[in-house]
Design an enzyme around this catalytic site. Sequence first.
Site, PDB file in Angstrom:
ATOM      1  N   LYS A  68      43.336 -16.462  10.415  1.00  0.00           N
ATOM      2  CA  LYS A  68      44.296 -17.264   9.750  1.00  0.00           C
ATOM      3  C   LYS A  68      44.100 -18.904   9.077  1.00  0.00           C
ATOM      4  CE  LYS A  68      48.859 -15.641  12.557  1.00  0.00           C
ATOM      5  NZ  LYS A  68      49.257 -16.390  13.232  1.00  0.00           N
ATOM      6  N   LYS A 124      45.933   0.985   0.965  1.00  0.00           N
ATOM      7  CA  LYS A 124      46.739   0.903   2.136  1.00  0.00           C
ATOM      8  C   LYS A 124      48.154  -0.045   2.043  1.00  0.00           C
ATOM      9  CE  LYS A 124      48.226  -2.288   6.471  1.00  0.00           C
ATOM     10  NZ  LYS A 124      49.026  -2.611   5.741  1.00  0.00           N
ATOM     11  N   LYS A 129      52.593  -5.221   1.567  1.00  0.00           N
ATOM     12  CA  LYS A 129      53.199  -6.351   1.099  1.00  0.00           C
ATOM     13  C   LYS A 129      52.367  -7.497  -0.132  1.00  0.00           C
ATOM     14  CE  LYS A 129      54.589  -9.416   4.839  1.00  0.00           C
ATOM     15  NZ  LYS A 129      54.633  -8.892   5.984  1.00  0.00           N
TER      16      LYS A 129
HETATM   17  P1  ADP Z   1      52.028  -5.660   5.139  1.00  0.00           P
HETATM   18  O1  ADP Z   1      50.864  -4.826   5.622  1.00  0.00           O
HETATM   19  O2  ADP Z   1      52.890  -5.249   4.973  1.00  0.00           O
HETATM   20  O3  ADP Z   1      51.606  -7.191   5.403  1.00  0.00           O
HETATM   21  P2  ADP Z   1      52.779  -6.164   8.502  1.00  0.00           P
HETATM   22  O4  ADP Z   1      50.707  -6.538   8.696  1.00  0.00           O
HETATM   23  O5  ADP Z   1      53.248  -7.063   7.817  1.00  0.00           O
HETATM   24  O6  ADP Z   1      52.515  -5.606   7.153  1.00  0.00           O
HETATM   25  O7  ADP Z   1      52.709  -4.323   9.469  1.00  0.00           O
HETATM   26  C1  ADP Z   1      53.911  -4.873   9.618  1.00  0.00           C
HETATM   27  C2  ADP Z   1      53.592  -3.487  10.621  1.00  0.00           C
HETATM   28  O8  ADP Z   1      53.907  -2.317  10.123  1.00  0.00           O
HETATM   29  C3  ADP Z   1      52.757  -3.663  11.967  1.00  0.00           C
HETATM   30  O9  ADP Z   1      53.077  -2.617  12.952  1.00  0.00           O
HETATM   31  C4  ADP Z   1      52.115  -2.586  11.054  1.00  0.00           C
HETATM   32  O10 ADP Z   1      50.889  -1.711  11.811  1.00  0.00           O
HETATM   33  C5  ADP Z   1      52.773  -1.628  10.598  1.00  0.00           C
HETATM   34  N1  ADP Z   1      52.367  -1.412   9.037  1.00  0.00           N
HETATM   35  C6  ADP Z   1      52.493  -2.067   7.821  1.00  0.00           C
HETATM   36  N2  ADP Z   1      51.192  -0.641   6.709  1.00  0.00           N
HETATM   37  C7  ADP Z   1      51.528  -0.402   7.294  1.00  0.00           C
HETATM   38  C8  ADP Z   1      51.359   1.245   6.387  1.00  0.00           C
HETATM   39  N3  ADP Z   1      50.644   0.909   4.618  1.00  0.00           N
HETATM   40  N4  ADP Z   1      51.059   2.605   7.433  1.00  0.00           N
HETATM   41  C9  ADP Z   1      51.639   2.033   8.787  1.00  0.00           C
HETATM   42  N5  ADP Z   1      52.155   1.030   8.457  1.00  0.00           N
HETATM   43  C10 ADP Z   1      51.606   0.414   8.612  1.00  0.00           C
END
Ligand code: ADP
Length: 311
Positions: A111, A190, A193
């Site tokens: 972070k 991947k 957001k």
């Molecule tokens: P982002 O990458 O959109 O910021 P987060 O880090 O908030 O997503 O992820 C929240 C949860 O969703 C985590 O447990 C993560 O493993 C899952 N996750 C996020 N993106 C994916 C993806 N593309 N495929 C599968 N699981 C995902």
Amino acid sequence: MYKLFTGLQPSGALHIGNYFGALKPAVEMCREYDGMLMVADYHALTTLKDPKAMHENILGVVKDYVAAGLDPEHTIIFKQSDVPEHTELAWIFQCLVTVPFLELSHAYKDKLAKGLEANAGLFAYPMLMAADILLYDTDVVPVGEDQRQHLEYAREAAAKFNNTFGETFKEPREKILKSVAVVPGTDGKKMSKSYSNTIPLFGTKDEITKAVMSIVTDSKGELPENVLAIHRAFKSEKELGALYEANKKNYKVIKEALIADVEAIVAPMRDKRDSISDADAKGILKDGGDRARERASKKMADVRKKIGVSI
Ligand code: ADP
Ligand code: TRP
């Protein structure tokens, strides 16, 4: 019955990657356990200082999980700030661990590397998370891989307390949720957001259509790889084989089929989510908060006695 506990940061709109990687497996696990799902609003405060967004996101998380199939009668869903025993116990753990020990946190270092302010809350974050988990004699904590070290911190906090004041806390296990596969985004990376390449989980049909139509296709190959990669989250290889074989180079037909498959899963959840009012979500949190607090206050009474502050 085994006790399950997990926490979620109230961080805004979800995408279909979140659904397959986190939401769906968590909802399924909760059915089989004495489960507690906590909205980690005080953890979010380490980075989110926008009261309106905080408020909306908290209610949003409740709606997301209930729409995805979580039963709030069976699983306790509550917010951290409604149970002050969490911050109280976190303080006690902070008095047991050292600064160099907390400095080993990968999440903290990551972070800071991202440019976030090194506030003391961010630094002590693992002890608040340890308190969340240990207050409820949790057996299992479903989390993503990035949270593995936080579970080590929780076990260490439990051991430190038990060694100092006598056996009080159970050491929990993590259950790392390995999504079947990482769902890729509209650009093939991947879905995240942070990359603006998402298909929104609770989007309208128009928003879903727009996102699917924007999936980057490579006109060189016969198969639209990026479309297929997302499609795999919805249908088996066998079902997809026939569709993609019959429509070689006809990307429009294939994308329309993907829109229909996304809609088939998303539409009922979207309708369910729309039917949950803010008042319903608040009611769920109130009920969950009362149930959580009853458990937490019993545990804290024991903790206070053990450390000698209750007289
Ligand atoms: P982002 O990458 O959109 O910021 P987060 O880090 O908030 O997503 O992820 C929240 C949860 O969703 C985590 O447990 C993560 O493993 C899952 N996750 C996020 N993106 C994916 C993806 N593309 N495929 C599968 N699981 C995902
Ligand atoms: N730190 C977790 C995350 O960012 C959220 C969280 C807070 C949590 N308290 C928890 C997860 C307790 C599991 C158990 O995803």
